[in-house]
Design an enzyme around this catalytic site. Structure first.
Site, PDB file in Angstrom:
ATOM      1  CB  SER A  57      -0.309  -9.291 -20.516  1.00  0.00           C
ATOM      2  OG  SER A  57       0.167  -8.964 -19.220  1.00  0.00           O
ATOM      3  CG  HIS A  82       2.054  -6.569 -23.102  1.00  0.00           C
ATOM      4  ND1 HIS A  82       2.203  -5.417 -23.859  1.00  0.00           N
ATOM      5  CD2 HIS A  82       1.520  -6.168 -21.924  1.00  0.00           C
ATOM      6  CE1 HIS A  82       1.762  -4.375 -23.171  1.00  0.00           C
ATOM      7  NE2 HIS A  82       1.344  -4.803 -21.981  1.00  0.00           N
ATOM      8  CG  ASP A 101       1.552  -5.509 -18.393  1.00  0.00           C
ATOM      9  OD1 ASP A 101       1.458  -4.471 -19.058  1.00  0.00           O
ATOM     10  OD2 ASP A 101       0.907  -6.549 -18.635  1.00  0.00           O
ATOM     11  CG  MET A 128       2.469  -2.546 -13.218  1.00  0.00           C
ATOM     12  SD  MET A 128       0.970  -3.270 -12.555  1.00  0.00           S
ATOM     13  CE  MET A 128       0.210  -3.883 -14.048  1.00  0.00           C
ATOM     14  CG  HIS A 169       2.516  -1.307 -20.806  1.00  0.00           C
ATOM     15  ND1 HIS A 169       1.239  -1.750 -20.500  1.00  0.00           N
ATOM     16  CD2 HIS A 169       2.480   0.049 -20.668  1.00  0.00           C
ATOM     17  CE1 HIS A 169       0.479  -0.719 -20.198  1.00  0.00           C
ATOM     18  NE2 HIS A 169       1.208   0.391 -20.276  1.00  0.00           N
ATOM     19  CG  MET A 210       1.713   0.665 -16.814  1.00  0.00           C
ATOM     20  SD  MET A 210       0.702  -0.800 -16.571  1.00  0.00           S
ATOM     21  CE  MET A 210       1.870  -2.048 -17.048  1.00  0.00           C
ATOM     22  CG  MET A 240      -3.384   1.922 -20.936  1.00  0.00           C
ATOM     23  SD  MET A 240      -2.685   0.257 -20.932  1.00  0.00           S
ATOM     24  CE  MET A 240      -3.643  -0.548 -19.641  1.00  0.00           C
ATOM     25  CG  ASP A 271      -2.407  -3.551 -22.115  1.00  0.00           C
ATOM     26  OD1 ASP A 271      -3.001  -4.541 -21.672  1.00  0.00           O
ATOM     27  OD2 ASP A 271      -1.317  -3.133 -21.659  1.00  0.00           O
TER      28      ASP A 271
HETATM   29  C1  DX5 Z   1      -2.786  -3.567 -17.096  1.00  0.00           C
HETATM   30  C2  DX5 Z   1      -1.737  -4.169 -17.995  1.00  0.00           C
HETATM   31  C3  DX5 Z   1      -2.277  -5.155 -18.953  1.00  0.00           C
HETATM   32  C4  DX5 Z   1      -2.901  -6.363 -18.327  1.00  0.00           C
HETATM   33  C5  DX5 Z   1      -3.867  -6.957 -19.286  1.00  0.00           C
HETATM   34  O1  DX5 Z   1      -2.232  -2.553 -16.370  1.00  0.00           O
HETATM   35  O2  DX5 Z   1      -1.092  -3.164 -18.737  1.00  0.00           O
HETATM   36  O3  DX5 Z   1      -1.296  -5.542 -19.906  1.00  0.00           O
HETATM   37  O4  DX5 Z   1      -1.977  -7.340 -17.938  1.00  0.00           O
HETATM   38  O5  DX5 Z   1      -4.559  -7.951 -18.642  1.00  0.00           O
HETATM   39  P1  DX5 Z   1      -6.055  -8.322 -19.034  1.00  0.00           P
HETATM   40  O6  DX5 Z   1      -6.017  -8.771 -20.442  1.00  0.00           O
HETATM   41  O7  DX5 Z   1      -6.409  -9.381 -18.072  1.00  0.00           O
HETATM   42  O8  DX5 Z   1      -6.880  -7.059 -18.867  1.00  0.00           O
HETATM   43 ZN    ZN Z   2       0.230  -3.778 -20.489  1.00  0.00          ZN
END
Ligand code: DX5
Ligand code: ZN
Length: 217
Positions: free
Chosen positions: A8, A32, A34, A36, A65, A67, A137, A175
């Site tokens: 990620s 990956h 993320d 948000m 991904h 969110m 998750m 994840d």
């Molecule tokens: C959390 C994200 C993850 C995160 C994982 O909301 O969706 O992808 O970046 O990071 P680690 O591996 O540090 O938990």
């Molecule tokens: Zn993620």
């Protein structure tokens, strides 16, 4: 199918993103991303100004991904950016879930459905057949660097059993808090894609950590 590792970028050094993408091109299976929005989760990460150049530089599949609330807004742009896997949360999409999954597929991407740790795993069952992968998750979405929730192993196992019973080939992605200490147990439980942020980017040698995660069994 061999375990695939999806680092990620959330935990990468944003001043060195180009170098990190080049490193991932050589050592990882999937990138990956993320995304948000500060509403669905209490944090803001990055948007298309990062996704677009990363997808352009990527030589391996990009997995976005989302969110965010209203994930359906971003399907077009995600496909246009060259992202090949797009996931969003069942909690955010509700009744729109099935049509968003359909739209993602219609745009030529793999469609992923994600749930947070407090959503019963059987809520995913009605979407078996409609999704290409399910994202379990193993921390609450919003931040990198959180501690792995061990009950996630049972959730992965339960979903894997259900998929096997249905003869469905959807992949399971996990994840949150994934590291060399829990990767083998996750793979044994039935996960095929492991997302890893801090365990990769905070390690001395990220490429070596990626290969250790891939060969954890
Ligand atoms: C959390 C994200 C993850 C995160 C994982 O909301 O969706 O992808 O970046 O990071 P680690 O591996 O540090 O938990
Ligand atoms: Zn993620």
């Amino acid at each position: 199918m061999p375990l695939q590792i999806a680092p990620s970028l959330l935990s990468a050094d944003f001043l060195e993103l180009g170098k990190d993408v080049a490193m991932l091109n050589k050592s990882a299976d999937i990138i990956h991303l993320d995304i948000m929005d500060g509403t669905f989760v209490p944090n803001i990460s990055f948007g298309f100004s990062v996704v677009e150049p990363v997808a352009k530089a990527a030589r391996i599949p990009c997995d976005a991904h989302f969110m965010v609330t209203n994930p359906e807004k971003w399907v077009d742009r995600c496909a246009a950016a060259g992202v090949s896997m797009m996931s969003f949360h069942l909690e955010a999409a509700g009744r729109k879930t099935r049509s968003i999954l359909r739209d993602i597929r219609a745009h030529g991407m793999k469609a992923g459905l994600a749930i947070n740790p407090d959503v019963p795993v059987d809520k995913l069952f009605p979407y078996i057949g409609a999704a290409d992968y399910f994202l379990i998750m193993s921390v609450f979405a919003g931040f990198g660097g959180q501690k792995f929730i061990y009950e996630s192993l049972d959730r992965v196992w339960e979903l894997r059993q259900r998929l096997l019973r249905k003869g469905n080939g959807a992949l399971i992605e996990v994840d949150g808090g994934v590291n060399e200490g829990n990767a083998a147990a996750l793979a044994d439980a039935g996960a095929e894609i492991l997302v890893a942020g801090s365990s990769v980017f905070r390690s001395e040698d990220p490429a070596k950590t990626i290969s250790a995660l891939r060969n954890c069994r």
